[in-house]
Each structure stands twice: as C-alpha cells, then as structure tokens.
Design a protein around this motif. Structure first.
Motif: not given
Ligand code: FES
Length: 232
Positions: A162-167, A189-191, A196-198, A223-226
C-alpha cells in the motif's frame, strides 16, 4: 557466444508454483535482453509472456529483474551481463503470467497524486511562462516513464504494497515544484497519509534502479522538506 538464460516462469492458472525455465542458445554481445526474450518467444516457446512496446527505453513496458537488478530489457546488452542471465518479474506486484505483473496498484498510486497541472486561473492568451531556473527545479522528475523499476526495487514496497512508492512521489515532485501549478496542498495531503512518503527509509534502491537516471531519493527528500515547511 553461447548464453544460458534462466527465466522465472509462472502461470497461476496452470502452475502450482513458479519454476525456472532454462534456455541455451547462440547470441551476440550486442543483442539486447529484449532480443533474447524475443528469440525465445518467437523461435523456442511462444507461450513466454512479457510486456514490450517501443524497444527504445521510452514506453517503460519491459522492466524486469535481470541478474538481480531492475532494468529495462531493451536497454541491457548481453555483453554487459555475460553468458549466464537470469530474468524474473519485478517484485512486489502480483504475477499475472511469467514476467507480466499486475500494474493496477502501481497506477492507482500514480493517479492518487493528481498527475496533471492544476491551475484554475483564467487561461492566458499565450503560454504560462516559466524561467529556465524554475524548470530546472523539477526537470529531472519529468523524465519518469512509469516503468515501476523504482517502486518495485523498494524494500518498503515489498513489505507493504500500500506504500505509495517512489514513482508516485517523483511524479508529485514534478508538479509540486512547477511554478504554474496550484495543486501542492492537495498532493501533499495525499503524500502525508499513513502509506505516504514518510514510509520512505532512504534506501536509495529507487535511485539506483531508475533507467532514466532520475535522482529519485533526492526528489523524495525535497518533497518531505516541502511538506514540513508547509506544516510549519
Ligand atoms: S520496450 Fe519500451 S522501454 Fe523497453
């Protein structure tokens, strides 16, 4: 040169479990792995199943695990692998047949990050201008061909499909840092969800696997920093 090719094959409708099929034949060093696959399919066993289309590293159809590394079959030469070649389906997605995996979960994640320009401003008379410096911030991310080599090389994805993944994250990066786009809040919000990305553990597998040379881990960190900056 004579090569030995082992391909992990599996037809869920006919086989109890995956098995290794063994093929030995003559090839030349400049043959691509896609040529090798085509030879087997066209000359030896027509039941072998794999995806391919452009044969030039553009469509992203033929990502496979080749000698233990995710690559595009059309971009790898026999001479760079040697006489013993193993080919398996990319990991973490259900095998439909042989090297064909179910890409639906991968594209569901891609669709979730809203991969299109969001901008409700009145349409300008001419194009929305952007400087070369502004483009440079996300230019690498535009090179993604959605082959899934990155996501299916990620150990987090192997254990949590279910991890959203790098792509998906790198495609979010492509729009988040585009000065013409206004959809950053929705994408972040999705990430920021539990899958998500964490979940990224900065393994760098994605960066090494990318056939387009995209610095994916760097994009994920940006993106994490953003996201942190937007929440501050
Ligand atoms: S067949 Fe299109 S990328 Fe290899």
């Amino acid at each position: 040169m004579q090569i030995n090719v082992k391909i992990k094959r599996y037809d869920p409708e006919a086989d109890a479990r995956p098995y290794w099929a063994d093929y030995t034949f003559e090839a030349v060093g400049t043959d691509r792995i896609l040529d090798v696959m085509n030879h087997i399919k066209w000359e030896v066993d027509g039941s072998l199943a794999y995806r391919r289309s452009c044969a030039h590293g553009i469509c992203g159809s033929d990502a496979m695990l080749i000698n233990g590394v995710n690559r595009l079959a059309c971009k790898v030469l026999v001479k760079d692998l040697g006489a013993k070649i193993t080919i398996e389906p990319i990991r973490g997605l259900a095998v439909l047949k042989d090297l064909i995996v179910d890409m639906e979960p991968f594209f569901d994640s891609y669709k979730a990050i809203l991969p299109y320009l969001i901008n409700d401003d009145p349409v300008p008379v001419r194009e929305r201008l952007q400087s070369a410096q502004e483009l440079e911030v996300f230019d690498d991310s535009t090179k993604c061909i959605l082959c899934a080599a990155c996501t299916t090389s990620c150990p987090v994805f192997w254990t949590n499909g279910r991890y959203i993944g790098p792509a998906a994250i790198v495609n979010a990066h492509r729009f988040i840092f585009d000065t013409r786009d206004h959809g950053t809040a929705e994408r972040l919000q999705v990430l920021n969800s539990s899958d998500g990305l964490w979940r990224c553990r900065t393994a760098y597998n994605c960066t090494e696997a990318c056939p387009r040379g995209i610095p994916i881990t760097k994009a994920i960190e940006e993106v994490k920093r953003e996201l942190l900056w937007q929440r501050a």
